[in-house]
Design a protein around this motif. Sequence first.
Motif, PDB file in Angstrom:
ATOM      1  N   ASN A 125       0.852  -1.195   0.000  1.00 29.20           N
ATOM      2  CA  ASN A 125       0.000   0.000   0.000  1.00 29.20           C
ATOM      3  C   ASN A 125       0.889   1.247   0.000  1.00 29.20           C
ATOM      4  OD1 ASN A 125       0.730  -0.820   2.664  1.00 29.20           O
ATOM      5  ND2 ASN A 125      -0.853   0.489   3.548  1.00 29.20           N
ATOM      6  N   THR A 126       1.281   1.622  -1.193  1.00 30.31           N
ATOM      7  CA  THR A 126       2.172   2.764  -1.389  1.00 30.31           C
ATOM      8  C   THR A 126       1.555   3.704  -2.419  1.00 30.31           C
ATOM      9  OG1 THR A 126       4.091   1.360  -0.990  1.00 30.31           O
ATOM     10  CG2 THR A 126       4.490   3.456  -2.070  1.00 30.31           C
ATOM     11  N   PRO A 127       1.080   4.890  -2.015  1.00 33.62           N
ATOM     12  CA  PRO A 127       1.012   5.408  -0.650  1.00 33.62           C
ATOM     13  C   PRO A 127      -0.003   4.637   0.193  1.00 33.62           C
ATOM     14  CG  PRO A 127      -0.139   6.874  -2.133  1.00 33.62           C
ATOM     15  CD  PRO A 127       0.530   5.846  -2.998  1.00 33.62           C
ATOM     16  N   ALA A 128       0.078   4.836   1.477  1.00 30.80           N
ATOM     17  CA  ALA A 128      -0.674   3.990   2.412  1.00 30.80           C
ATOM     18  C   ALA A 128      -2.171   4.004   2.167  1.00 30.80           C
ATOM     19  CB  ALA A 128      -0.364   4.428   3.849  1.00 30.80           C
ATOM     20  N   GLU A 129      -2.702   5.161   1.751  1.00 25.86           N
ATOM     21  CA  GLU A 129      -4.150   5.316   1.610  1.00 25.86           C
ATOM     22  C   GLU A 129      -4.765   4.459   0.509  1.00 25.86           C
ATOM     23  OE1 GLU A 129      -2.659   9.576   2.571  1.00 25.86           O
ATOM     24  OE2 GLU A 129      -1.890   7.723   1.717  1.00 25.86           O
ATOM     25  N   ILE A 130      -3.951   3.934  -0.417  1.00 25.08           N
ATOM     26  CA  ILE A 130      -4.556   3.268  -1.577  1.00 25.08           C
ATOM     27  C   ILE A 130      -5.358   2.032  -1.190  1.00 25.08           C
ATOM     28  CG2 ILE A 130      -2.873   4.149  -3.210  1.00 25.08           C
ATOM     29  CD1 ILE A 130      -1.559   1.384  -3.226  1.00 25.08           C
ATOM     30  N   ILE A 131      -5.057   1.421  -0.057  1.00 29.47           N
ATOM     31  CA  ILE A 131      -5.858   0.252   0.334  1.00 29.47           C
ATOM     32  C   ILE A 131      -7.320   0.642   0.493  1.00 29.47           C
ATOM     33  CG2 ILE A 131      -5.280   0.554   2.785  1.00 29.47           C
ATOM     34  CD1 ILE A 131      -5.654  -2.442   3.137  1.00 29.47           C
ATOM     35  N   ALA A 132      -7.577   1.790   1.108  1.00 28.01           N
ATOM     36  CA  ALA A 132      -8.962   2.221   1.314  1.00 28.01           C
ATOM     37  C   ALA A 132      -9.610   2.638  -0.002  1.00 28.01           C
ATOM     38  CB  ALA A 132      -9.004   3.367   2.316  1.00 28.01           C
ATOM     39  N   LEU A 133      -8.871   3.359  -0.842  1.00 29.94           N
ATOM     40  CA  LEU A 133      -9.422   3.830  -2.103  1.00 29.94           C
ATOM     41  C   LEU A 133      -9.678   2.685  -3.075  1.00 29.94           C
ATOM     42  CD1 LEU A 133      -7.181   6.977  -2.475  1.00 29.94           C
ATOM     43  CD2 LEU A 133      -9.645   6.979  -2.094  1.00 29.94           C
ATOM     44  N   TYR A 134      -8.729   1.770  -3.192  1.00 32.04           N
ATOM     45  CA  TYR A 134      -8.903   0.659  -4.123  1.00 32.04           C
ATOM     46  C   TYR A 134      -9.931  -0.356  -3.624  1.00 32.04           C
ATOM     47  CZ  TYR A 134      -4.952   2.146  -7.028  1.00 32.04           C
ATOM     48  OH  TYR A 134      -4.122   2.829  -7.881  1.00 32.04           O
ATOM     49  N   ALA A 135     -10.016  -0.536  -2.315  1.00 35.08           N
ATOM     50  CA  ALA A 135     -11.055  -1.415  -1.780  1.00 35.08           C
ATOM     51  C   ALA A 135     -12.421  -0.820  -2.089  1.00 35.08           C
ATOM     52  CB  ALA A 135     -10.874  -1.608  -0.278  1.00 35.08           C
ATOM     53  N   TRP A 136     -12.580   0.478  -1.896  1.00 34.50           N
ATOM     54  CA  TRP A 136     -13.837   1.165  -2.195  1.00 34.50           C
ATOM     55  C   TRP A 136     -14.250   0.936  -3.651  1.00 34.50           C
ATOM     56  CZ3 TRP A 136     -17.488   4.185   0.312  1.00 34.50           C
ATOM     57  CH2 TRP A 136     -18.297   4.994  -0.484  1.00 34.50           C
ATOM     58  N   GLN A 137     -13.265   0.963  -4.542  1.00 28.45           N
ATOM     59  CA  GLN A 137     -13.519   0.826  -5.976  1.00 28.45           C
ATOM     60  C   GLN A 137     -13.569  -0.632  -6.447  1.00 28.45           C
ATOM     61  OE1 GLN A 137     -10.383   3.143  -7.779  1.00 28.45           O
ATOM     62  NE2 GLN A 137     -10.871   4.939  -6.550  1.00 28.45           N
ATOM     63  N   ASP A 138     -13.487  -1.586  -5.519  1.00 28.07           N
ATOM     64  CA  ASP A 138     -13.538  -3.013  -5.848  1.00 28.07           C
ATOM     65  C   ASP A 138     -12.383  -3.428  -6.759  1.00 28.07           C
ATOM     66  OD1 ASP A 138     -14.695  -5.580  -5.638  1.00 28.07           O
ATOM     67  OD2 ASP A 138     -15.736  -5.341  -7.551  1.00 28.07           O
ATOM     68  N   GLU A 158     -19.662  -4.070  -3.330  1.00 24.55           N
ATOM     69  CA  GLU A 158     -20.295  -5.154  -2.568  1.00 24.55           C
ATOM     70  C   GLU A 158     -21.046  -4.645  -1.345  1.00 24.55           C
ATOM     71  OE1 GLU A 158     -17.528  -8.230  -1.715  1.00 24.55           O
ATOM     72  OE2 GLU A 158     -17.029  -8.578  -3.826  1.00 24.55           O
ATOM     73  N   LYS A 159     -20.857  -3.357  -1.012  1.00 25.97           N
ATOM     74  CA  LYS A 159     -21.542  -2.719   0.109  1.00 25.97           C
ATOM     75  C   LYS A 159     -21.255  -3.414   1.439  1.00 25.97           C
ATOM     76  CE  LYS A 159     -23.502   0.115  -2.769  1.00 25.97           C
ATOM     77  NZ  LYS A 159     -23.006   1.512  -2.883  1.00 25.97           N
ATOM     78  N   LYS A 160     -19.997  -3.761   1.652  1.00 23.78           N
ATOM     79  CA  LYS A 160     -19.613  -4.374   2.916  1.00 23.78           C
ATOM     80  C   LYS A 160     -18.111  -4.236   3.118  1.00 23.78           C
ATOM     81  CE  LYS A 160     -18.863  -9.063   1.120  1.00 23.78           C
ATOM     82  NZ  LYS A 160     -19.232 -10.493   1.259  1.00 23.78           N
ATOM     83  N   ARG A 161     -17.680  -4.481   4.354  1.00 21.86           N
ATOM     84  CA  ARG A 161     -16.265  -4.449   4.696  1.00 21.86           C
ATOM     85  C   ARG A 161     -15.667  -5.849   4.627  1.00 21.86           C
ATOM     86  NH1 ARG A 161     -14.370   0.179   6.941  1.00 21.86           N
ATOM     87  NH2 ARG A 161     -15.951   1.722   7.511  1.00 21.86           N
ATOM     88  N   SER A 162     -14.384  -5.884   4.341  1.00 23.02           N
ATOM     89  CA  SER A 162     -13.642  -7.137   4.418  1.00 23.02           C
ATOM     90  C   SER A 162     -12.160  -6.801   4.493  1.00 23.02           C
ATOM     91  CB  SER A 162     -13.941  -8.020   3.194  1.00 23.02           C
ATOM     92  OG  SER A 162     -13.486  -9.346   3.440  1.00 23.02           O
ATOM     93  N   TYR A 163     -11.327  -7.823   4.548  1.00 20.34           N
ATOM     94  CA  TYR A 163      -9.886  -7.605   4.636  1.00 20.34           C
ATOM     95  C   TYR A 163      -9.303  -7.569   3.230  1.00 20.34           C
ATOM     96  CZ  TYR A 163     -10.464  -8.575   9.573  1.00 20.34           C
ATOM     97  OH  TYR A 163     -10.871  -8.522  10.887  1.00 20.34           O
ATOM     98  N   TYR A 164      -8.751  -6.414   2.877  1.00 15.88           N
ATOM     99  CA  TYR A 164      -8.193  -6.221   1.540  1.00 15.88           C
ATOM    100  C   TYR A 164      -6.676  -6.024   1.556  1.00 15.88           C
ATOM    101  CZ  TYR A 164     -12.928  -6.054  -0.204  1.00 15.88           C
ATOM    102  OH  TYR A 164     -14.216  -6.397  -0.544  1.00 15.88           O
TER     103      TYR A 164
END
Length: 455
Positions: free
Chosen positions: A95-108, A139-145
């Motif tokens: 996750n470089t930069p760190a925030e991309i995990i949240a952004l890419y998870a949001w975008q599936d 998917e409208k849900k949380r999971s481990y990405y």
Amino acid sequence: MATMTRRSILRGMAAAAAAGTLQRPCIANAVTTTAEVWWVQGFAPEEDVSFKKIVADYEKGSGNTIDYSIVPYAPMRQKIVSAVTSGVVPDLFQNTPAEIIALYAWQDKLVDVSDIVETQREEYTETALLTVHCYNNVEKKRSYYGVPYTVGASMNHIWRPLVEKAGYLMEDMPKTWDAYYDFFKDVQKILRAQGMRNVYAIGFQLNTTGNDSNARFNDFIIAYGGQDIVTPDGKLHLNEPKVREAALKALIYPTTAYKEGFVPPGAINWNDADDNNAFHAKQIVMDIERSLSTEVAIIKNQQDYNDIVTMRLPVSNDGAPVPVEQGSLCGLIPKGAKNVEVAKDFLRYLIQPKVLNEYLKTGLGRNLPAMAAIVKDDSWWFADPHRAAYTRQGLLGPTVPTFWTSNPAYAQVQNEHVWQTAWADIIQGGSAPQAAEKAFKRVEEIFSKYPIAQD
């Protein structure tokens, strides 16, 4: 081709809106397969050596091949966003930069790696798990990405000889937040009177472009009681008086220190390495950093290394412990990867506690493991005073997850440097309450674009 900045990269993404015994890799008897892995170059050469050893050990045990590229941080972040945008992706990156995990998870755009996390779930700290538990808007849900393996947290780094030259002992430092940092202002005044005209008290990062300035604002809003600005359910709480007051205070203290001359004038234009450079040059008495990079950089100069004191963050002005924001470095598998199973297997191997511990120790312990049991079972983490202080605060002390993990809207807030723009307005003579209200409005606008369904 134009160079892509961190801001342009994240803006584009937002717009698109059993530990003791080592296990053999799980697909060791399968057909030999190659996984393409992109890894960020370490801060110290030892970190790259450590990664290469992990790869060699994995390949020997699995029969698989890890085709890796080790790339410096800035080019890597450009490389990742270009790959994800085009759809031609590797099998694994960080996750470089760190925030991309949240952004890419949001975008599936990431593979769910819950099965890998589950193999060490009982070992992980609660905060480490929260940092990778992201919301998927499709998917409208949380999971481990993401699969976390290291964590980091802010620490104070202080030149003891400069404090003593001013006539103080380290034990003289106040314990509460504002008084603690005010102490260094007095140190500067005394050193200046002694003829050290170019020394400054504090190395606050006040730029509107980097990572460290985002971390500094978060440190201060948490210390002032605003840690619930974004809760794990993704909700923004900026309408709550306690949070708004904390945000206002976090805008005022650093800018006041700057305007009063206790922070180097260039801090408004620093990059993320410049505070380290200023500290090493003894231009500043103290600095705040989210790793031991300050100490590791000069570890071969034992005199200077021993003259630095690594200290936990002070308690709040009310005397309560301040939880530190704990971010994690984790492995991400993008959708479209050709060898998902090999990438998963490599991560499964990496996060075995014994493997992970050796990986981080060979890398000089600049970052902490995402598993508390590792340090509790190995005295090495406490044998050095810098590592010991870092471990006790960043891993064993009270922590909170990054705000943007709870909602990727905060990643956009950081990308736009909303809070830092308010700092700039105040430094240039603007009213702090007015700058704060402008920032509050923008944060609320951003969050309105990231609705998260509740269970």
